[in-house]
Design an enzyme around this catalytic site. Structure first.
Site, mmCIF file in Angstrom:
data_model
loop_
_atom_site.group_PDB
_atom_site.id
_atom_site.type_symbol
_atom_site.label_atom_id
_atom_site.label_comp_id
_atom_site.label_asym_id
_atom_site.label_seq_id
_atom_site.Cartn_x
_atom_site.Cartn_y
_atom_site.Cartn_z
ATOM 1 C CD GLU A 33 -2.784 1.620 2.438
ATOM 2 O OE1 GLU A 33 -2.815 2.775 2.780
ATOM 3 O OE2 GLU A 33 -3.468 0.548 2.975
ATOM 4 C CG HIS A 192 -6.244 3.560 -0.221
ATOM 5 N ND1 HIS A 192 -6.426 4.919 0.021
ATOM 6 C CD2 HIS A 192 -5.027 3.632 0.635
ATOM 7 C CE1 HIS A 192 -5.478 5.453 0.728
ATOM 8 N NE2 HIS A 192 -4.670 4.703 0.925
ATOM 9 C CG ASP A 315 -0.568 4.700 4.239
ATOM 10 O OD1 ASP A 315 -0.898 4.884 2.984
ATOM 11 O OD2 ASP A 315 -1.414 4.907 5.106
#
Length: 356
Positions: A33, A192, A315
């Site tokens: 991600e 997401h 992230d």
């Protein structure tokens, strides 16, 4: 020149699809991600900052970069492979279907070209315009079969309409053609979060705007979409579909007992879900640790859904790569060597079929 460049991208991607080779040290992590953005969509990035203590200018620089500071941080922190995707809201923030479709194609081609000289270290999730399920299905197929992408990432609901307030959710029957393609390609779709459209944000967060975005808004909004996939029977109609949810599942696995119990009341109201919500977290839904490095919560989720449903992610660049990497190494205190290896890399290799 444009045709020649596109042909070169497709040629490189074709080789990548036929014989994927990635940088496998045997011990490094895999993260999935991790955000990037094309210059054309940089205007979507607000005045937020990068990882805590950094600046907005650094955030934008990190989002545009792939081969400089991003790769250097990967090398410094034992990351073997990173899957890159378009930062929110990306295509889901474009209401016009034709503009969105063209922007998705551009973004996917641009990302494919950008990583084509180092596919050993970088993979990609496709951006998709979700106004029309058939269009989305065909672009996903192109991205996977021609560009070598590993799946797709959607930034929650697709906004549409003249005033941007028609919200499209992918748990409706008209999206079955999309989920059929996902099943046939056997690739995951990452869900997401996104910033809500202003009409919603102003209603919900005007009293405490500090809660907009990551502290509360993201999980509150996206978790509803994920549970909609469950309750509206998507996983029953397409039992091989695999989706990934970040930030330790947007809190859903923390509340599955109550969710299951309360949804029992909806069966009499025609809810098409054939099982209970928690069951799909053991068959169709995975979560990542992106931006949520809570050891005790990870342990609780492992009890609820199984450690074999949880993948490591960071992230970046909204969260620091060194922070995430340092945290995952501390898990050696609470996980066996085999469990930690599976969290760091083993499940990602299996789910993304990196060794196929």
């Amino acid at each position: 020149m444009h045709c020649i460049a596109l042909f070169a991208i497709l040629l490189l991607a074709s080789d990548f699809v036929n014989a994927r080779k990635w940088y496998d040290t045997g011990s490094g992590t895999i993260v999935l991600e991790e955000a990037w953005i094309p210059q054309e969509l940089l205007f979507q990035i607000s005045n937020t900052t990068a990882a805590l203590g950094s600046t907005n200018a650094e955030l934008k620089s990190n989002l545009l970069d792939i081969h400089n500071q991003r790769l250097e941080l990967m090398n410094q922190n034992n990351i073997d492979f990173m899957v890159i995707s378009c930062a929110q809201p990306c295509i889901q923030g474009i209401s016009d279907p034709d503009v969105a479709m063209n922007m998705a194609v551009m973004a996917n081609n641009r990302l494919a070209a950008s990583i084509s000289n180092n596919t050993a270290r970088f993979g990609a999730f496709a951006s998709l315009a979700m106004h029309n399920a058939t269009v989305a299905a065909q672009e996903l197929k192109r991205a996977v079969t021609e560009l070598g992408f590993l799946g797709a990432l959607v930034n929650d609901y697709q906004q549409s309409g003249a005033d941007n307030s028609t919200l499209l959710y992918y748990d409706q029957p008209e999206y079955d053609v999309f989920w059929q393609m996902v099943s046939e390609l056997n690739v995951p779709v990452y869900f997401h979060p996104r910033m809500n459209i202003p009409q919603i944000s102003s209603l919900l967060y005007h009293h405490a705007h500090f809660l907009s975005g990551a502290p509360q808004e993201y999980a509150a909004t996206l978790s509803t979409h994920i549970l909609g996939l469950c309750t509206n029977g998507v996983f029953d109609r397409f039992p091989n579909v695999k989706i990934i949810v970040g930030h330790l599942g947007e809190r859903i696995p923390s509340d599955l007992v109550r969710i299951d119990e309360q949804l029992l009341r909806q069966k009499a109201n025609g809810m098409p879900m054939l099982k209970n919500a928690s069951s799909y977290w053991r068959t169709n839904i995975f979560e990542t640790t992106s931006g949520n490095f809570a050891t005790s919560l990870l342990q609780f989720h492992a009890e609820q859904i199984g450690l074999d449903r949880i993948l490591f992610s960071i992230d970046y660049p909204f969260v620091s790569i060194p922070e995430g990497s340092a945290w995952v190494d501390t898990l050696a205190k609470v996980l066996s060597k085999e469990e930690l290896t599976f969290l760091k890399r083993g499940l990602a290799i299996k789910l993304l079929r990196l060794n196929n």
